[in-house]
Design a protein around this motif. Structure first.
Motif, PDB file in Angstrom:
ATOM      1  N   LEU A 175      49.203  34.450  42.195  1.00  0.00           N
ATOM      2  CA  LEU A 175      48.067  34.224  42.551  1.00  0.00           C
ATOM      3  C   LEU A 175      46.926  35.868  42.151  1.00  0.00           C
ATOM      4  CD1 LEU A 175      48.027  33.688  46.416  1.00  0.00           C
ATOM      5  CD2 LEU A 175      46.281  31.805  44.281  1.00  0.00           C
ATOM      6  N   ALA A 176      47.377  36.756  41.813  1.00  0.00           N
ATOM      7  CA  ALA A 176      46.722  38.049  41.362  1.00  0.00           C
ATOM      8  C   ALA A 176      47.243  38.273  39.831  1.00  0.00           C
ATOM      9  CB  ALA A 176      47.628  39.479  41.584  1.00  0.00           C
TER      10      ALA A 176
ATOM     11  N   ALA B 231      34.994  47.805  33.133  1.00  0.00           N
ATOM     12  CA  ALA B 231      35.632  47.954  34.638  1.00  0.00           C
ATOM     13  C   ALA B 231      35.374  46.461  35.514  1.00  0.00           C
ATOM     14  CB  ALA B 231      35.149  48.667  35.629  1.00  0.00           C
ATOM     15  N   LEU B 232      36.519  46.015  35.029  1.00  0.00           N
ATOM     16  CA  LEU B 232      37.134  44.811  36.229  1.00  0.00           C
ATOM     17  C   LEU B 232      37.047  44.415  37.720  1.00  0.00           C
ATOM     18  CD1 LEU B 232      39.293  42.323  36.500  1.00  0.00           C
ATOM     19  CD2 LEU B 232      40.873  43.215  37.667  1.00  0.00           C
ATOM     20  N   GLN B 233      37.095  46.136  38.203  1.00  0.00           N
ATOM     21  CA  GLN B 233      35.846  46.665  39.777  1.00  0.00           C
ATOM     22  C   GLN B 233      34.471  45.774  39.722  1.00  0.00           C
ATOM     23  OE1 GLN B 233      37.826  49.718  42.087  1.00  0.00           O
ATOM     24  NE2 GLN B 233      34.807  49.505  42.597  1.00  0.00           N
ATOM     25  N   ASP B 234      34.057  45.381  38.606  1.00  0.00           N
ATOM     26  CA  ASP B 234      32.835  45.467  38.178  1.00  0.00           C
ATOM     27  C   ASP B 234      32.285  44.016  38.903  1.00  0.00           C
ATOM     28  OD1 ASP B 234      32.269  48.547  38.384  1.00  0.00           O
ATOM     29  OD2 ASP B 234      31.134  48.476  36.312  1.00  0.00           O
ATOM     30  N   VAL B 235      33.267  43.630  38.177  1.00  0.00           N
ATOM     31  CA  VAL B 235      33.507  42.066  38.435  1.00  0.00           C
ATOM     32  C   VAL B 235      34.174  41.011  39.489  1.00  0.00           C
ATOM     33  CG1 VAL B 235      34.154  39.399  37.560  1.00  0.00           C
ATOM     34  CG2 VAL B 235      33.683  41.981  36.034  1.00  0.00           C
TER      35      VAL B 235
ATOM     36  N   PRO C  93      35.390  47.226  47.670  1.00  0.00           N
ATOM     37  CA  PRO C  93      36.577  48.447  46.901  1.00  0.00           C
ATOM     38  C   PRO C  93      37.472  48.956  47.889  1.00  0.00           C
ATOM     39  CG  PRO C  93      33.672  48.359  45.517  1.00  0.00           C
ATOM     40  CD  PRO C  93      33.906  47.589  47.285  1.00  0.00           C
ATOM     41  N   VAL C  94      36.733  49.200  48.794  1.00  0.00           N
ATOM     42  CA  VAL C  94      38.394  49.956  50.255  1.00  0.00           C
ATOM     43  C   VAL C  94      38.771  48.985  50.870  1.00  0.00           C
ATOM     44  CG1 VAL C  94      37.371  51.586  51.837  1.00  0.00           C
ATOM     45  CG2 VAL C  94      35.682  52.210  49.712  1.00  0.00           C
ATOM     46  N   GLN C  95      38.208  48.144  51.397  1.00  0.00           N
ATOM     47  CA  GLN C  95      38.754  46.989  52.162  1.00  0.00           C
ATOM     48  C   GLN C  95      39.603  46.566  51.404  1.00  0.00           C
ATOM     49  OE1 GLN C  95      35.627  44.607  54.670  1.00  0.00           O
ATOM     50  NE2 GLN C  95      38.234  43.612  55.066  1.00  0.00           N
TER      51      GLN C  95
ATOM     52  N   ALA D  17      43.859  46.164  42.898  1.00  0.00           N
ATOM     53  CA  ALA D  17      44.674  46.518  42.064  1.00  0.00           C
ATOM     54  C   ALA D  17      45.597  45.733  41.702  1.00  0.00           C
ATOM     55  CB  ALA D  17      45.567  47.426  42.783  1.00  0.00           C
ATOM     56  N   ALA D  18      46.166  45.154  42.709  1.00  0.00           N
ATOM     57  CA  ALA D  18      46.902  43.885  41.829  1.00  0.00           C
ATOM     58  C   ALA D  18      46.363  42.884  41.175  1.00  0.00           C
ATOM     59  CB  ALA D  18      47.137  42.595  43.172  1.00  0.00           C
TER      60      ALA D  18
END
Length: 724
Positions: free
Chosen positions: A633-634, A668-672, A689-691, A697-698
């Motif tokens: 799934l990741a 950055a992937l996190q931005d998406v 981003p925190v929760q 990360a996966a």
């Protein structure tokens, strides 16, 4: 034999005027016109109302009491018959709402059926044939065939006797006081269907049951006749056409390739007189309207199913779209989520018009592929109503509108415009060939009437020629199928229980908790389907079916379904465990046969599918919460972003372009994944981003390898290593 309430019924006997046909008002007009022509005075309302349900003899006695013995009643009645027949031949017989479904259910319940009317046989038979309901009745007993007309019971007694039935086993339908007295005195199970003049309270009390119209009786009858079983794909649609209209707001794959079939099966007894659909695609609209129908192809069965009585309107025509909500009994809302906000005002306008016009309840089937979709649509429409109407009126409208949550279990694909244009060109050539063949056949049979006399030929030839000329285009068009959709064979449309109409529609399976079905489908099918779509597209496959021959695609599907989603769903929703094997097998079978399902279609809108609680990341969070390792799934979430950034087809997808813009700012992937911008007027539900740090990360782990290794990371050995 039919059990109706506490009665055993084997026969149904219907009065005609005012009960089956809305002809009493027409009769009043023609009698008054004829009286004006021949007597220089129209009938008074008292005489007209008093003659309701009377035989011709009794009605003549009443008229002469008011106008004297010289009143030419017989001549006036003949002239009124002429005027009425002329109107009916020009405009058709006005049928009472609910009649056809009632006749269908009674006949298919095995009842013997008769008409008992005060009208003359010549009039009665023409009306019954004109209305295409003569086929339901075994016999007619008419006013010119009895000695004593209504309110005497003779006509009902004779009808029951002719059908070898007893009055106490016979439903006897009447609208007038005289008719009701006739049925009750005959000892029948008298059903009062109110029309112009309700009977007096003491006479009305003699009815076994009383209804404002036949639709009210139908609602009761439906509870005493069985709901037909779920149809097979190849089951024919009902032949009988009722007076109801159904609508499809959004004539895309689901609307045209699925909901049109649901409405065509209706309750299994009748089908709607018209299905109206809206689309912004002018080519599709003109093609369907030219044929008046279209076909859905079920490739696995080599079967084409034709949907008839179709009319397609322009989605930009606000009055017409609002009219669907005003006039139809049920509307299937099959629009993308982002279109709901813009269409809410149109829907609200239609609902307001509906309340002003007639106020009947409306069922809105929300086919949105979104958990909580029905409430989402209701909230949008409520806000639109509140902007133009007082709070009290808004509440009344919403109370009469049932927004129903649904779950679709069928995969459908729509033909491309290029394929449709090619098909239309071929059909045009075949049509011209067929027209020539029809005309040649007509010429070959020009001497068909040589054995008839000259007088007979002279009378009938114009009629036959007219019918032949009218039939040429239809005969040439009839063999041609306009294939618009390719569909798989799953039939049930799951819907949240609520609303009487849904309980009787043959292809709808109502459930107490639609949320369970939604969760099962969203997690098990939608997420897997999207991941396979991104993966297969990146591997270069045109359709899902083609990709299923690749061991890499099979391996990814098996891991998603068997190793991650099934155990996670079973742990999270133990009550649904028994449904899992069937849903998994059905999904696998569909994908194996989905050679008409483009990967580009399945892969579209990745931003919508990557929301926090949506099909991929929502499933990833569910699996991790249940202690199930979910690297596939990741990997699927990473594929979505990789597809949006690099696949050639992604440049035509607005959401892929949006992902490119977001990613381009910092790379950055996190931005998406954690984006929080405006999404079609609503805040986008990105990850926190925190929760959600573990989920991010996966996905990041797989995304980094996709970016660095590209095609090598899509290969089987690399995946085996990643999922080890």
């Amino acid at each position: 034999m039919l059990q109706f309430k506490d009665k055993q019924i084997d026969t149904a006997i219907f009065d005609m005027d005012g009960t089956m046909f809305d002809t009493e008002r027409l009769r009043f007009r023609t009698l008054s016109q004829a009286s004006q022509e021949l007597f220089d005075k129209p009938f008074t309302e008292a005489v007209l109302m008093g003659s309701l349900g009377l035989s011709a003899t009794k009605a003549e006695e009443l008229a002469k009491q008011h106008y004297g013995d010289a009143f030419p009643y017989a001549a006036i009645r003949r002239r009124a018959d002429e005027l009425e027949l002329a109107h009916v031949r020009a405009h058709g017989v006005p049928i009472k709402p609910g009649l056809l479904p009632v006749l269908e259910r009674l006949r298919k319940s095995g009842l013997k059926m008769a008409v008992a009317t005060s009208s003359r046989r010549a009039i009665a038979e023409e009306y019954l044939i004109n209305a295409n309901i003569f086929k339901y009745f075994d016999l007619c007993v008419c006013g010119d065939e009895v000695t004593r007309g209504k309110p005497h019971p003779e006509i009902f007694l004779r009808a029951a006797e002719a059908l070898n039935s007893l009055p106490e086993r016979s439903l006897m339908f009447e609208d007038s006081e005289n008719g009701l007295r006739s049925a009750a005195d005959a000892g029948g199970v008298a059903i009062l269907v109110e029309d112009i003049k309700p009977p007096s309270p003491e006479v009305a009390a003699r009815a076994f049951a009383r209804y404002a119209d036949l639709r009210g009786f139908l609602a009761d009858l439906s509870d005493w006749t069985p709901k037909m079983a779920m149809p097979a794909v190849t089951d024919p649609f009902p032949q009988a056409v009722n007076q109801l209209k159904a609508a499809i707001h959004g004539f895309g794959a689901m609307g045209g390739g699925y909901l049109a079939q649901v409405f065509s099966h209706w309750d299994g007894y009748t089908r709607p007189g018209e299905i109206i659909a809206s689309t912004g695609n002018a080519l599709l609209r003109e093609a369907v309207n030219a044929f008046g129908r279209f076909s859905v192809r079920y490739g696995s069965l080599a079967f084409d199913q034709t949907i008839e009585n179709m009319r397609v309107i322009d989605a930009a025509d606000v009055p017409c779209v609002a009219g669907m909500y005003r006039d139809c009994e049920i509307v299937a809302l099959c629009l993308p989520e982002q279109a709901i906000a813009t269409q809410a005002e149109v829907i609200a306008q239609g609902l307001a018009e509906r309340r002003a016009a007639h106020g009947r309840p409306l069922t809105v089937l929300v086919v949105l592929n979104k958990v909580g979709g029905a409430q989402f649509v209701r909230d949008q429409v409520a806000a639109a109503l509140a902007s133009t109407l007082p709070a009290g009126e808004c509440e009344q409208i919403l109370a009469r509108t049932h927004f129903c949550e649904t779950v679709v279990t069928r995969i459908v694909s729509k033909l491309t415009e290029e394929a449709l244009v090619r098909q239309l060109r071929i059909k045009r050539d075949l049509y011209e060939k067929n027209v020539a063949a029809v005309r040649e056949s007509a010429a070959d049979h020009a001497g068909w009437g040589d054995d008839l006399g000259d007088a007979q030929m002279e009378a009938i030839t114009p009629i036959v020629n007219t019918l032949r000329d009218a039939g040429e285009p239809a005969s040439a068009l009839a063999p041609l199928h306009l294939i618009l959709f390719h569909a798989e064979t799953d039939m049930p449309l799951y819907a949240q229980r609520g609303g009487n109409l849904l309980e009787h529609l043959r292809q709808i399976d109502t459930v107490d908790d639609i949320g369970e079905i939604q969760t099962l489908k969203n997690r098990l099918w939608n997420g897997t389907h999207a991941v396979i779509g991104w993966y297969a597209a990146l591997l270069g496959y045109p359709t899902i079916g083609h990709s299923m021959g690749d061991a890499r695609v099979q391996a990814l599907m098996n891991r998603l379904l068997d190793a991650e989603l099934a155990p996670a769903l079973q742990a999270a929703f133990p009550a649904m465990a028994s449904r899992l094997p069937e849903f998994i097998d059905t999904f696998r079978r569909r994908c194996e046969l989905a050679f008409k399902d483009p990967c580009a279609r399945v892969a579209r809108d990745p931003l919508r599918k990557l929301q926090r609680d949506e099909r991929v990341l929502g499933s990833l969070a569910m699996a991790r919460a249940q202690g199930v390792e979910a690297s596939a799934l990741a990997f699927g979430a990473a594929l979505a972003v990789h597809y949006a950034l690099h696949h050639p087809d992604a440049g035509d997808d607005a959401e892929c372009l949006a992902i490119r813009e977001i990613y381009a700012q910092r790379g950055a992937l996190q931005d998406v994944l954690a984006w929080r911008g405006d999404y079609h007027g609503q805040p986008y539900a990105g990850l926190d981003p925190v929760q959600d740090a573990e989920e991010i990360a996966a996905v990041q782990w797989h995304f980094d390898r996709l970016q660095a290794e590209g095609e090598r990371y899509l290969s089987a050995p690399a995946l085996d290593e990643a999922f080890a």
